[in-house]
Design an enzyme around this catalytic site. Sequence first.
Site, PDB file in Angstrom:
ATOM      1  N   ASP A  15      12.048 -33.425   7.348  1.00 29.28           N
ATOM      2  CA  ASP A  15      12.090 -33.296   5.892  1.00 29.28           C
ATOM      3  C   ASP A  15      11.641 -31.870   5.560  1.00 29.28           C
ATOM      4  O   ASP A  15      10.508 -31.484   5.857  1.00 29.28           O
ATOM      5  CB  ASP A  15      11.157 -34.356   5.270  1.00 29.28           C
ATOM      6  CG  ASP A  15      11.196 -34.356   3.748  1.00 29.28           C
ATOM      7  OD1 ASP A  15      11.515 -33.312   3.150  1.00 29.28           O
ATOM      8  OD2 ASP A  15      10.873 -35.406   3.152  1.00 29.28           O
TER       9      ASP A  15
ATOM     10  N   TYR B  65      15.343 -28.731  -5.798  1.00 26.26           N
ATOM     11  CA  TYR B  65      14.619 -28.316  -7.016  1.00 26.26           C
ATOM     12  C   TYR B  65      13.269 -27.666  -6.765  1.00 26.26           C
ATOM     13  O   TYR B  65      12.585 -27.300  -7.705  1.00 26.26           O
ATOM     14  CB  TYR B  65      14.477 -29.491  -7.985  1.00 26.26           C
ATOM     15  CG  TYR B  65      13.785 -30.720  -7.425  1.00 26.26           C
ATOM     16  CD1 TYR B  65      12.401 -30.778  -7.325  1.00 26.26           C
ATOM     17  CD2 TYR B  65      14.508 -31.831  -7.007  1.00 26.26           C
ATOM     18  CE1 TYR B  65      11.765 -31.906  -6.810  1.00 26.26           C
ATOM     19  CE2 TYR B  65      13.884 -32.956  -6.490  1.00 26.26           C
ATOM     20  CZ  TYR B  65      12.513 -32.987  -6.397  1.00 26.26           C
ATOM     21  OH  TYR B  65      11.896 -34.088  -5.885  1.00 26.26           O
ATOM     22  N   LYS B  66      12.859 -27.538  -5.500  1.00 31.47           N
ATOM     23  CA  LYS B  66      11.573 -26.895  -5.224  1.00 31.47           C
ATOM     24  C   LYS B  66      11.794 -25.401  -5.013  1.00 31.47           C
ATOM     25  O   LYS B  66      12.140 -24.694  -5.949  1.00 31.47           O
ATOM     26  CB  LYS B  66      10.884 -27.598  -4.058  1.00 31.47           C
ATOM     27  CG  LYS B  66      10.426 -28.997  -4.466  1.00 31.47           C
ATOM     28  CD  LYS B  66       9.852 -29.820  -3.353  1.00 31.47           C
ATOM     29  CE  LYS B  66       9.434 -31.180  -3.893  1.00 31.47           C
ATOM     30  NZ  LYS B  66       9.373 -32.217  -2.871  1.00 31.47           N
TER      31      LYS B  66
ATOM     32  N   ARG C  96      -3.049 -27.721  -5.828  1.00 32.08           N
ATOM     33  CA  ARG C  96      -2.113 -26.942  -5.010  1.00 32.08           C
ATOM     34  C   ARG C  96      -1.711 -25.646  -5.715  1.00 32.08           C
ATOM     35  O   ARG C  96      -1.431 -25.634  -6.911  1.00 32.08           O
ATOM     36  CB  ARG C  96      -0.827 -27.738  -4.747  1.00 32.08           C
ATOM     37  CG  ARG C  96      -1.031 -29.098  -4.122  1.00 32.08           C
ATOM     38  CD  ARG C  96       0.293 -29.701  -3.680  1.00 32.08           C
ATOM     39  NE  ARG C  96       1.244 -29.916  -4.780  1.00 32.08           N
ATOM     40  CZ  ARG C  96       2.440 -30.451  -4.628  1.00 32.08           C
ATOM     41  NH1 ARG C  96       2.857 -30.801  -3.417  1.00 32.08           N
ATOM     42  NH2 ARG C  96       3.243 -30.626  -5.659  1.00 32.08           N
TER      43      ARG C  96
ATOM     44  N   PHE D  19       5.135 -37.730   3.179  1.00 30.43           N
ATOM     45  CA  PHE D  19       5.476 -37.969   1.777  1.00 30.43           C
ATOM     46  C   PHE D  19       5.879 -39.442   1.633  1.00 30.43           C
ATOM     47  O   PHE D  19       6.678 -39.944   2.432  1.00 30.43           O
ATOM     48  CB  PHE D  19       6.629 -37.045   1.367  1.00 30.43           C
ATOM     49  CG  PHE D  19       6.861 -36.997  -0.112  1.00 30.43           C
ATOM     50  CD1 PHE D  19       6.154 -36.112  -0.912  1.00 30.43           C
ATOM     51  CD2 PHE D  19       7.787 -37.837  -0.719  1.00 30.43           C
ATOM     52  CE1 PHE D  19       6.362 -36.067  -2.285  1.00 30.43           C
ATOM     53  CE2 PHE D  19       7.998 -37.798  -2.091  1.00 30.43           C
ATOM     54  CZ  PHE D  19       7.283 -36.902  -2.879  1.00 30.43           C
TER      55      PHE D  19
HETATM   56  C1  LIG Z   1       9.597 -33.568  -3.194  1.00 31.35           C
HETATM   57  C2  LIG Z   1       9.727 -34.293  -1.917  1.00 31.35           C
HETATM   58  C3  LIG Z   1      10.693 -35.288  -1.774  1.00 31.35           C
HETATM   59  C4  LIG Z   1      11.537 -35.684  -2.948  1.00 31.35           C
HETATM   60  O1  LIG Z   1      12.431 -36.683  -2.672  1.00 31.35           O
HETATM   61  P1  LIG Z   1      13.576 -37.032  -3.739  1.00 31.35           P
HETATM   62  O2  LIG Z   1      14.118 -38.299  -3.246  1.00 31.35           O
HETATM   63  O3  LIG Z   1      14.571 -35.910  -3.695  1.00 31.35           O
HETATM   64  O4  LIG Z   1      12.915 -37.154  -5.073  1.00 31.35           O
HETATM   65  C5  LIG Z   1      10.836 -35.864  -0.521  1.00 31.35           C
HETATM   66  N1  LIG Z   1      10.061 -35.490   0.514  1.00 31.35           N
HETATM   67  C6  LIG Z   1       9.098 -34.554   0.400  1.00 31.35           C
HETATM   68  C7  LIG Z   1       8.281 -34.146   1.575  1.00 31.35           C
HETATM   69  C8  LIG Z   1       8.897 -33.935  -0.835  1.00 31.35           C
HETATM   70  O5  LIG Z   1       7.941 -33.033  -0.969  1.00 31.35           O
END
Ligand SMILES: *Cc1c(COP(=O)(O)O)cnc(C)c1O
Length: 413
Positions: free
Chosen positions: A197, A222-223, A372, A125
């Site tokens: 992560d 939030y996921k 997705r 990510f």
């Molecule tokens: C959604 C997501 C994030 C989000 O990071 P924020 O800093 O909380 O916005 C980070 N890493 C991954 C793999 C994600 O899917």
Amino acid sequence: MHTKDQILELDRTDTFAHKRKEFLIPEDVIYLDGNSLGPSTKAARASVTKALNEEWQTDLIASWNKHHWIDLPKKTADKIAKLIGAKGTSVTCCDSISVNLFKLINAALSLSDNRKVVVSEENNFPTDLYITQGIQSLIGKHRCELKTVTKNRIMSSLNHEVAVLLLTHVDFRTGEMLDMQRITEQAHKNGTLVIWDLAHSAGAVPLQLDRWKVDFAVGCGYKYLNGGPGSPAFVYVNEQHLENVEQPLSGWMGHKSPFDFRAQYQPAESIDKFLCGTPPILSLAALNGALDVFQNVRMKNVREKSEALKQCFLTTLKNSADIPSDLKLVTPANPLQQGSQLSFTHEYAYELSQALIEQKVIVDFRAPNIVRFGFTPLYLSFDNVHQAATTLSDILVNKTFLAERFKTRSKVT
Ligand SMILES: *Cc1c(COP(=O)(O)O)cnc(C)c1O
């Protein structure tokens, strides 16, 4: 396989069927995007309403003590700890994943003496890579050097020079899940610390962070945890590192005794040392409420239903009218290597996602060409998933995605 009768039978024997009514999802919507933004719940709504009407409005500043706002990061984290196989004392809830990665990467580097290399995966990510790049320019390449490798080079990239291995457990694009236990073990053999992560893992797949001896982890509120847009993230620190580890965002909430207002920073001894500023109480209230949906839910059962839902989706798709072959599954076929989403590539992936959304099958698009589908067992029925696959098949066969109206892109995709 998966005739209408079988689908009905699967729903009839579904032990999570009663959970759907705890969620606030529009009746006509099939929500396959809980991997991106979890839906609202009655519990989150009640918790925020209470914080607004019975706490802030009524007791004002006294609420920090009277309603235990000050303990809310910890209280919320205790619920998350249960879902990720961690002791409550190893988890806290704060900031975003990005900010928490800044803390953890620095913390891990400071534990690993002379090593400077941070290995990550090239399709990680972006925020994971961006934050590492930021640290690299802040403290210099002689103290932090990012190296990215492909997924199949992760194991072979490990050696005695690698300080930190920074990986995402479930790939946000493809839905591929890595073997956390095996990779962590291999990293440790080389004296490398691992940061995982868990954005697409917490609340989606069973995890055993303590048992797998994971060093550090971050995850998303939030996921799959349904904490609401921009909900605080969480941090996990293995108890063996808690005493020695330091993080650079030394804000007052991470201080040993914030209300002594001393001039000199002295970190808390507990996981509280990973806090920085004042906790966002309304957001935490939403997340803390939302997590009650997971009470008495075993992640093993969530996983089982998630696998069955994915199977139902794929079988329905395969049995539908001739699907043009330009829709390609990019999630590994082996369920052991899948998270809780299925991803497909398609030349018109964006338009396809828009056409599905128009039919109230909510999915999302990831550039350049991925659609997705997230599978969230607590509120999706087998009938939902069967209908989603049938809708997808109709759209593909009739090529409705080619309509002009699906071409305009918004700021957020
Ligand atoms: C959604 C997501 C994030 C989000 O990071 P924020 O800093 O909380 O916005 C980070 N890493 C991954 C793999 C994600 O899917």
